[in-house]
Write an enzyme that holds these catalytic residues in place. Structure first.
Site, PDB file in Angstrom:
ATOM      1  N   HIS A 102       0.879  -1.175   0.000  1.00  0.00           N
ATOM      2  CA  HIS A 102       0.000   0.000   0.000  1.00  0.00           C
ATOM      3  C   HIS A 102       0.913   1.219   0.000  1.00  0.00           C
ATOM      4  CE1 HIS A 102      -2.560  -2.908   2.294  1.00  0.00           C
ATOM      5  NE2 HIS A 102      -3.585  -2.287   1.752  1.00  0.00           N
ATOM      6  N   ASP A 105       2.249   1.918   3.339  1.00  0.00           N
ATOM      7  CA  ASP A 105       3.172   0.947   3.948  1.00  0.00           C
ATOM      8  C   ASP A 105       4.612   1.391   3.745  1.00  0.00           C
ATOM      9  OD1 ASP A 105       0.926  -0.641   4.236  1.00  0.00           O
ATOM     10  OD2 ASP A 105       1.427  -1.942   2.527  1.00  0.00           O
TER      11      ASP A 105
HETATM   12  C1  XLS Z   1      -7.911  -6.716   4.116  1.00  0.00           C
HETATM   13  C2  XLS Z   1      -7.418  -6.889   2.756  1.00  0.00           C
HETATM   14  C3  XLS Z   1      -6.215  -6.002   2.419  1.00  0.00           C
HETATM   15  C4  XLS Z   1      -6.013  -5.962   0.941  1.00  0.00           C
HETATM   16  C5  XLS Z   1      -5.178  -4.839   0.457  1.00  0.00           C
HETATM   17  O1  XLS Z   1      -8.679  -7.515   4.616  1.00  0.00           O
HETATM   18  O2  XLS Z   1      -7.109  -8.226   2.561  1.00  0.00           O
HETATM   19  O3  XLS Z   1      -5.096  -6.462   3.089  1.00  0.00           O
HETATM   20  O4  XLS Z   1      -5.438  -7.153   0.486  1.00  0.00           O
HETATM   21  O5  XLS Z   1      -5.715  -3.604   0.780  1.00  0.00           O
END
Ligand code: XLS
Ligand code: NI
Ligand code: NI
Length: 438
Positions: A102, A105
């Site tokens: 992200h 991140d």
């Molecule tokens: C949350 C989601 C998230 C997505 C990316 O439950 O899995 O981690 O994969 O935003």
């Protein structure tokens, strides 16, 4: 500087008693014409593995990591740099070809959006230099549209169009960054695109907003020449009570309504399938059947817990069944298997990150090898094909081609005194057959 000085690059050593080796993931092994590396396209995610400190709603972080602020403080950018360095050391030691992130991140959020953009660009330059050196590629990028308080009532589905605009600006930048890094896909997970109560929610409006948002993203993708796949990640709830991208079928209906089914595919997550009340195999089969299978977030839930526990995969049978569907659909294309999975809080050591990923990769590799063997054996495929043979005969063909009215069919049954006899579905036999390979 090494962040994992005690961990050697993980090797494939099926006979070894060492617990930090691959026993099934032999990256160079060829099944069905491709190496396991090419089939699986493994990816490590930044968020759970490098950003999450081991906190939960009841307690603080439990992990001491040199790149997290708990460990000695330090300025946010320096820590972010360390985090990136640590991440690429882990990618290289695991031998994974891909990673996912992200925007937030990789870089901290600035005081203004302009500052956030600048921080991300600066830190992504470091990511890029690691990518060149380590031969690791970006499976997908995504914008975090759920963490900041501005998104509490949704991003694209917010009652305030200014929040929609802010989210659009963030996605524009993150999509461009993903393009710059040569990302194979771009993911949209609608974490807050849902509601907690219908008392304050206009569901029809919010759907139109989300449809518009996704259309804008697709338009921009073409404008900048990004060739990767746009992916939507279904999840039924959590953090909201109801999420609009509930499951594969809900997303497919949504995409068709807003004429976006050619622009988007799905990133399917195992634990999200469980929460939606499906087997993961079902979600994959549904997506493959409708031409929208894209990628996988690999993890598992806990049957006793009704939330997204995001544990690492450890059930080869579940993966064999999912692989069967994926392979029938022609295998992975731009997608891959991203470990959207996290340690348990008491697994406090950095080496636990390696045990977790090694086990996950082995489990998925084992599932792949088993599924390939089942397909090569051919009996399961033959049984299924033979079960539908009638549909290749004149009656079946005429029905599907629209050459039979209800009246014709009634006439056919009455004229021939039809009384169809059931054929066995042989479920137990087929389960035994699968068990021979897993
Ligand atoms: C949350 C989601 C998230 C997505 C990316 O439950 O899995 O981690 O994969 O935003
Ligand atoms: Ni996910
Ligand atoms: Ni999830």
């Amino acid at each position: 500087m090494s962040f994992f000085p005690d961990v050697e690059p993980i090797r494939y050593a099926p006979e070894s008693e060492d617990l930090l080796v691959f026993r099934h993931y032999d990256a160079e092994r060829v099944v069905l014409g491709k190496t396991l590396r090419e089939h699986a396209r493994f990816a490590v995610c930044f968020w759970h593995t490098f950003c999450w400190p081991g906190s939960d709603v009841f307690g603080a972080g439990t992990f001491e990591r040199a790149w997290l602020s708990g460990a000695g403080g330090g300025d946010a950018v320096k820590l972010a740099e360390k985090k990136i360095d640590a991440a690429f050391e882990l990618f290289a030691k695991l031998g994974v070809p891909f990673f996912c992130f992200h925007d937030r991140d990789v870089a901290p959020e600035g005081d203004t959006l302009r500052e956030s953009h600048a921080l991300l660009d600066r830190l992504l330059a470091r990511v890029e230099s690691h990518m060149d050196r380590h031969d690791v590629r970006l499976l997908w990028g995504t914008a975090n549209l759920f963490g900041h308080p501005r998104y509490a009532a949704g991003a694209a589905t917010n009652p305030d169009p200014e929040v929609f605009a802010y989210a659009a600006a963030q996605v524009k930048h993150c999509l461009e960054a993903t393009h710059r890094l040569g990302g194979a896909n771009y993911v949209l997970w609608g974490g807050r695109e849902g509601y907690d109560t219908l008392l304050n929610t206009d569901l029809a409006r919010e759907a139109d907003q989300l449809g518009r948002f996704l259309a804008l993203v697709a338009e921009h993708k073409h404008r900048i020449g990004f060739r990767g796949t746009l992916l939507i990640e279904p999840k039924p709830f959590e953090p909201t009570k109801h999420q609009y991208d509930f499951d594969a079928a809900a997303v497919f209906a949504f995409l068709q309504k807003y004429d976006l089914a050619r622009e988007y595919k799905l990133n399917l997550e195992v634990n999200h399938a469980t929460l939606a009340g499906h087997d993961f195999q079902h979600e994959v089969a549904y997506a493959v059947a409708n031409g929208i299978f894209g990628s996988v977030d690999a993890n598992r839930g806990d049957p006793r817990l009704g939330w997204d526990t995001d544990q690492f995969p450890n059930d080869p049978r579940e993966w064999a069944l999912a692989w069967l569907e994926i392979l029938r659909g022609g295998g992975m294309h731009s997608g891959g298997f991203n470990f959207d999975a996290k340690l348990r809080r008491p697994s406090v050591d950095a080496v636990d990150l390696f045990h977790a990923h090694v086990g996950g990769m082995d489990t998925i590799a084992r599932g792949l090898v088993a599924a390939a063997a089942i397909l090569e054996d051919g009996r399961l495929e033959r049984f299924r094909a033979e079960r539908y043979l009638g549909w290749d005969q004149p009656l079946g063909r005429d029905i599907l081609a629209g050459r039979q009215s209800l009246e014709d069919l009634a006439g056919h049954v009455l004229a021939n005194d039809l009384e169809p006899q059931p054929d066995s579905g042989r479920q137990e036999m087929l389960e035994n057959l699968v068990a021979r390979f897993v």
